[in-house]
Design a protein around this motif. Structure first.
Motif, short mmCIF file in Angstrom:
data_model
loop_
_atom_site.label_atom_id
_atom_site.label_comp_id
_atom_site.label_asym_id
_atom_site.label_seq_id
_atom_site.Cartn_x
_atom_site.Cartn_y
_atom_site.Cartn_z
N PHE A 25 0.86 -1.19 0.00
CA PHE A 25 0.00 0.00 0.00
C PHE A 25 0.89 1.23 0.00
O PHE A 25 1.77 1.37 0.85
CB PHE A 25 -0.90 0.00 1.25
CG PHE A 25 -1.77 1.23 1.38
CD1 PHE A 25 -3.05 1.25 0.87
CD2 PHE A 25 -1.30 2.37 2.02
CE1 PHE A 25 -3.85 2.39 0.99
CE2 PHE A 25 -2.08 3.50 2.14
CZ PHE A 25 -3.36 3.51 1.62
N LEU A 26 0.67 2.11 -0.98
CA LEU A 26 1.45 3.36 -1.07
C LEU A 26 0.47 4.49 -1.36
O LEU A 26 -0.10 4.55 -2.46
CB LEU A 26 2.50 3.24 -2.18
CG LEU A 26 3.31 4.50 -2.51
CD1 LEU A 26 4.17 4.92 -1.31
CD2 LEU A 26 4.20 4.25 -3.73
N CYS A 27 0.28 5.37 -0.38
CA CYS A 27 -0.71 6.43 -0.56
C CYS A 27 -0.10 7.59 -1.37
O CYS A 27 1.11 7.64 -1.59
CB CYS A 27 -1.22 6.93 0.79
SG CYS A 27 0.00 7.88 1.71
N SER A 28 -0.95 8.52 -1.76
CA SER A 28 -0.49 9.62 -2.60
C SER A 28 0.52 10.50 -1.85
O SER A 28 1.40 11.09 -2.47
CB SER A 28 -1.66 10.46 -3.08
OG SER A 28 -2.36 11.03 -2.00
N LEU A 76 -10.54 4.89 -0.05
CA LEU A 76 -11.07 5.38 1.24
C LEU A 76 -9.97 6.08 2.04
O LEU A 76 -10.19 7.15 2.63
CB LEU A 76 -11.62 4.18 2.02
CG LEU A 76 -12.42 4.46 3.28
CD1 LEU A 76 -13.67 5.27 2.98
CD2 LEU A 76 -12.80 3.14 3.95
N ALA A 77 -8.78 5.48 2.06
CA ALA A 77 -7.66 6.09 2.78
C ALA A 77 -7.35 7.49 2.23
O ALA A 77 -7.11 8.43 2.99
CB ALA A 77 -6.41 5.19 2.69
N GLU A 78 -7.37 7.62 0.90
CA GLU A 78 -7.09 8.92 0.30
C GLU A 78 -8.15 9.94 0.69
O GLU A 78 -7.84 11.09 1.03
CB GLU A 78 -7.02 8.81 -1.23
CG GLU A 78 -5.90 7.93 -1.78
CD GLU A 78 -4.51 8.54 -1.61
OE1 GLU A 78 -4.41 9.72 -1.20
OE2 GLU A 78 -3.53 7.83 -1.88
N LEU A 104 -2.87 14.02 -6.70
CA LEU A 104 -2.72 12.58 -6.97
C LEU A 104 -3.70 11.72 -6.19
O LEU A 104 -4.13 10.67 -6.66
CB LEU A 104 -1.28 12.14 -6.63
CG LEU A 104 -0.21 12.48 -7.65
CD1 LEU A 104 1.16 12.05 -7.13
CD2 LEU A 104 -0.50 11.81 -8.98
N GLY A 105 -4.07 12.18 -4.97
CA GLY A 105 -5.00 11.39 -4.16
C GLY A 105 -6.36 11.26 -4.84
O GLY A 105 -6.91 10.16 -4.94
N ARG A 145 -9.42 6.55 -10.35
CA ARG A 145 -8.99 5.38 -11.11
C ARG A 145 -9.34 4.08 -10.39
O ARG A 145 -9.59 3.06 -11.03
CB ARG A 145 -7.47 5.43 -11.34
CG ARG A 145 -7.02 6.56 -12.25
CD ARG A 145 -7.55 6.40 -13.67
NE ARG A 145 -7.29 7.56 -14.51
CZ ARG A 145 -8.07 8.65 -14.57
NH1 ARG A 145 -9.18 8.71 -13.84
NH2 ARG A 145 -7.76 9.66 -15.36
N LEU A 146 -9.34 4.10 -9.05
CA LEU A 146 -9.55 2.87 -8.29
C LEU A 146 -11.03 2.53 -8.14
O LEU A 146 -11.39 1.37 -7.98
CB LEU A 146 -8.90 2.99 -6.91
CG LEU A 146 -7.37 3.05 -6.92
CD1 LEU A 146 -6.84 3.53 -5.57
CD2 LEU A 146 -6.80 1.67 -7.23
N CYS A 147 -11.90 3.55 -8.16
CA CYS A 147 -13.34 3.31 -8.00
C CYS A 147 -14.00 3.33 -9.38
O CYS A 147 -13.49 3.90 -10.32
CB CYS A 147 -13.97 4.39 -7.12
SG CYS A 147 -13.43 4.29 -5.41
N ASP A 148 -15.16 2.72 -9.45
CA ASP A 148 -15.93 2.78 -10.69
C ASP A 148 -16.81 4.02 -10.74
O ASP A 148 -17.18 4.47 -11.82
CB ASP A 148 -16.80 1.52 -10.83
CG ASP A 148 -15.92 0.31 -11.02
OD1 ASP A 148 -15.20 0.26 -12.02
OD2 ASP A 148 -15.94 -0.57 -10.14
#
Lengths: 101, 133
Positions: free
Chosen positions: A52-55, B41-43, B101-102, B108-111
């Motif tokens: 896992f690598l966050c922005s 979610l983390a972003e 970028l977040g 890109r990760l979600c639909d």
């Protein structure tokens, strides 16, 4: 979230944990700045254990990759897992910051 | 369905993602969907911590046969991540702005990302589809 540092001469390798989240990215930035001030000419960010690598982590890598390059020095990523490759691919930076093996 | 409510704090991304991991395990969600939603979610939660000024955050997880949904509500400043400019990934590394970028990765990760401002609340739905197997 511990980061392991291995130094030899003016080379330094940071071995990152499985989850490179915001706090880990902040810690990486502190440590990279410290070795840059110490005169490191080559810095490797080892992501072999990371999935896992966050922005925020990518931002640190990019920012100091640029700074090192502008000074004729090197900061690259090494040992990427498929998960990390996918994330770097999404940003378009993968080919420019991953060490060629 | 599972809900999680928390004061806004530096621990929010870690705690939110831990709840997501528990939900994903309980519902036997496939690994690619787990990882994509975990990252998105983390972003989003990190953005709330860093920029929103929210005092409270609520997260709701919902699972359907071929999709999973996370709904994140916060009482911070109005901010629509779906309206943020696209990141141009073709610009060379030396010339590219580093910010954004977040949200780029969330897209890109979600639909699907759906934002609403409801009164004084930001509400973002993050949807991820997967092959039921």
């Amino acid at each position: 979230m511990s980061i392991t540092r291995q130094s030899k001469g003016d080379e330094c390798e940071f071995i990152l944990p499985a989850r490179v989240d915001g706090p880990t990215a902040n810690q990486l930035e502190i440590e990279v700045l410290e070795v840059m001030r110490g005169g490191a000419r080559t810095i490797l960010i080892n992501l072999a254990a990371a999935n896992f690598l966050c922005s925020a982590g990518i931002r640190v890598i990019l920012q100091y990759h640029r700074q090192m390059k502008s000074q004729g020095k090197v900061l690259l990523v090494s040992g990427t897992s498929p998960e990390i490759d996918q994330v770097l691919e999404l940003t378009g930076f993968r080919d420019q910051i991953v060490e060629k093996r | 369905m599972a809900a999680f409510s928390s004061p806004n704090s530096d621990r929010l991304p870690t705690e939110g993602c831990a709840h997501w991991a528990a939900f994903a395990a309980q519902h036997h969600l496939p690994e690619p969907a787990r990882m994509a939603m975990d990252h998105a979610l983390a972003e989003h939660l990190q953005n709330i911590v860093s920029h929103s000024g929210a005092s409270r955050v609520e997260i709701l997880f919902q699972s359907a046969p071929k999709a999973v949904l996370a709904v994140v509500s916060d009482d911070g400043r109005a901010f629509d991540p779906t309206a943020a400019p696209e990141v141009d990934t073709t610009i060379p590394i030396a010339d590219r702005p580093i910010g954004g970028l977040g949200i780029h990765m969330m897209r890109r990760l979600c639909d699907r990302l759906t934002y609403q401002r409801l009164g004084d609340t930001n509400r973002l739905e993050l949807a991820k589809a997967f092959d039921a197997g």
